[in-house]
Motif scaffolding. Structure first.
Motif, PDB file in Angstrom:
ATOM      1  N   GLU A 191     -14.161 -29.767  13.872  1.00  0.00           N
ATOM      2  CA  GLU A 191     -14.764 -29.733  15.213  1.00  0.00           C
ATOM      3  C   GLU A 191     -13.707 -29.997  16.293  1.00  0.00           C
ATOM      4  OE1 GLU A 191     -18.897 -30.842  17.203  1.00  0.00           O
ATOM      5  OE2 GLU A 191     -18.327 -32.025  15.463  1.00  0.00           O
ATOM      6  N   GLU A 192     -13.061 -31.166  15.897  1.00  0.00           N
ATOM      7  CA  GLU A 192     -12.053 -31.744  17.141  1.00  0.00           C
ATOM      8  C   GLU A 192     -10.986 -30.909  17.467  1.00  0.00           C
ATOM      9  OE1 GLU A 192     -12.722 -34.190  19.129  1.00  0.00           O
ATOM     10  OE2 GLU A 192     -14.530 -34.814  18.139  1.00  0.00           O
ATOM     11  N   ILE A 199     -12.220 -28.084  19.414  1.00  0.00           N
ATOM     12  CA  ILE A 199     -12.553 -28.401  20.595  1.00  0.00           C
ATOM     13  C   ILE A 199     -11.270 -28.489  21.462  1.00  0.00           C
ATOM     14  CG2 ILE A 199     -13.279 -30.256  22.186  1.00  0.00           C
ATOM     15  CD1 ILE A 199     -15.294 -30.827  20.044  1.00  0.00           C
ATOM     16  N   ARG A 257     -19.173 -28.459  23.587  1.00  0.00           N
ATOM     17  CA  ARG A 257     -18.467 -29.933  23.438  1.00  0.00           C
ATOM     18  C   ARG A 257     -17.139 -30.067  24.369  1.00  0.00           C
ATOM     19  NH1 ARG A 257     -17.724 -33.570  18.655  1.00  0.00           N
ATOM     20  NH2 ARG A 257     -16.832 -34.769  20.349  1.00  0.00           N
ATOM     21  N   ARG A 258     -16.244 -28.867  24.285  1.00  0.00           N
ATOM     22  CA  ARG A 258     -15.017 -28.713  25.150  1.00  0.00           C
ATOM     23  C   ARG A 258     -15.448 -28.868  26.651  1.00  0.00           C
ATOM     24  NH1 ARG A 258     -13.251 -23.558  23.846  1.00  0.00           N
ATOM     25  NH2 ARG A 258     -12.349 -24.260  21.871  1.00  0.00           N
ATOM     26  N   LYS A 302     -18.376 -30.004  28.085  1.00  0.00           N
ATOM     27  CA  LYS A 302     -18.669 -31.175  28.588  1.00  0.00           C
ATOM     28  C   LYS A 302     -17.611 -32.485  28.747  1.00  0.00           C
ATOM     29  CE  LYS A 302     -22.291 -32.342  28.792  1.00  0.00           C
ATOM     30  NZ  LYS A 302     -23.364 -32.281  30.079  1.00  0.00           N
TER      31      LYS A 302
END
Length: 375
Positions: free
Chosen positions: A136-137, A140, A178-179, A181
């Motif tokens: 996930e990271e 992002i 998420r990116r 945000k």
């Protein structure tokens, strides 16, 4: 081509006439060695349009790794040089990266430098220690990543749990949220810091120290403090002067860019394969629904006068760098956001090599053409 012959073979090969590909690979033997400085040396090379880089440490053979006096062949003692290399000018145009260091947690060294390898499209971290949270990271961090290959990584070790693959599919669809945000938070901090530094007086008045009166101190006066000392890791509080209005800016998440996710799960049945793909696609659809909900809320805020921007590129600057103002409704409801058009990424579980049942359009096949090998 640079080679070291002997118990190890280290090669950094580039074409005789065009430097199109760099390859760095180790062969397993009994003697250990460290090649951290090799990556540091590469990072100092001049800028060049190098689209492809491969750094592969072959996993030890079972008979070798079971030896009592075995030293890991070609070990990177420290992984920080990976970050140094990825933010260098030499590989600023890198589009395809293969980095295989068995069982090592390399993900944080890849994503720790903002705006490194900004045009990366294919990433192969097979044999590394990569979990779903690491995946996930990476989604992002890399704005335009299209193919992610994780053969032999932690993502596939939970393959018996269908809900895990549902979560993986949802992560692939919502990473852009998420990116956005995270970029929004960075911009807000920059705006606050900019306002505080441009309007604050040169010297801040300090409170007067309390005068200590002479004489005997009372017995009830405490000589020690039970309060916890502030830690260095606590974030600094930015004090914005009164009357200064910080503009409220929201970042619209972009559509997912991932086209394929590849891993190795060749020892499960065809029925399990189908179940995994169904759960993955279900999670993807749920993630797209969350993305649409976020955009709907942002659209209402935009209609109420809130400034909206979107990410256009990975850049190393600050403030509004890499952002573009939104001026029309198409950014909220475009054809590209249609769930029917945003098909789920190709999920291939065949692993490396050509013997497995690869899915058409999977990253395995694309990587095979990029590096012209089957490892």
């Amino acid at each position: 081509m640079i080679k070291r012959q002997g118990s190890h073979i280290l090669s950094i090969s580039q074409g005789n006439t065009s430097r199109e590909c760099s390859t760095f690979r180790s062969m397993c033997t009994f003697q250990g060695a460290y090649f951290d400085t090799t990556l540091t040396v590469l990072s100092r090379w001049p800028s060049y349009k190098l689209p492809t880089l491969s750094i592969v440490q072959d996993p030890p053979e079972p008979l070798i790794s079971s030896g009592k006096h075995f030293a890991q062949p070609l070990v990177f003692f420290q992984l920080e040089p990976i970050s140094v290399l990825l933010c260098s000018e030499y590989i600023s145009s890198l589009m395809h990266l293969r980095l295989r260091i068995p069982s090592r947690q390399v993900s944080r060294f890849i994503i720790s430098i903002p705006s490194s390898v900004p045009v990366l499209r294919l990433l192969d971290l097979s044999t590394c220690n990569v979990l779903a949270s690491d995946m996930e990271e990476m989604l992002i961090r890399f704005h335009g990543l299209q193919h992610l290959i994780l053969d032999g990584c932690g993502v596939a070790r939970d393959q018996s749990q269908a809900t895990e693959w549902n979560n993986v599919g949802k992560i692939c669809a919502t990473a852009t949220v998420r990116r956005a945000k995270a970029r929004e938070k960075e911009l807000k901090t920059w705006l606050q810091h900019n306002a505080a530094t441009t309007t604050a007086p040169a010297v801040m008045p300090q409170p007067a120290a309390r005068r200590i009166r002479p004489g005997r101190r009372g017995l009830a006066t405490a000589t020690i403090s039970l309060r916890d000392e502030p830690t260095a890791s606590e974030p600094d509080i930015i004090h914005v002067p009164a009357g200064i209005v910080i503009p409220k800016v929201r970042i619209i998440p972009s559509p997912p860019a991932l086209l394929s996710l590849c891993t190795s799960a060749s020892f499960i049945t065809d029925v399990q394969h189908q179940t995994i793909r169904e759960e993955f696609e279900k999670g993807w659809d749920e993630g797209l629904a969350q993305l649409a909900s976020v955009k709907s809320r942002l659209y209402r805020s935009w209609k109420n006068g809130i400034q909206m921007m979107r990410i256009t590129a990975d850049v190393s600057g600050s403030g509004y760098d890499g952002l573009e103002a939104i001026e029309g409704e198409s950014a909220f409801y475009s054809e590209q956001d249609d769930n029917a058009i945003l098909a789920p990424p190709v999920l291939c579980l065949a692993g490396s090599g050509t013997s497995g049942k690869h899915v058409e359009g999977c990253g395995h096949n694309i990587a095979r053409n990029v590096w012209n090998d089957t490892i």
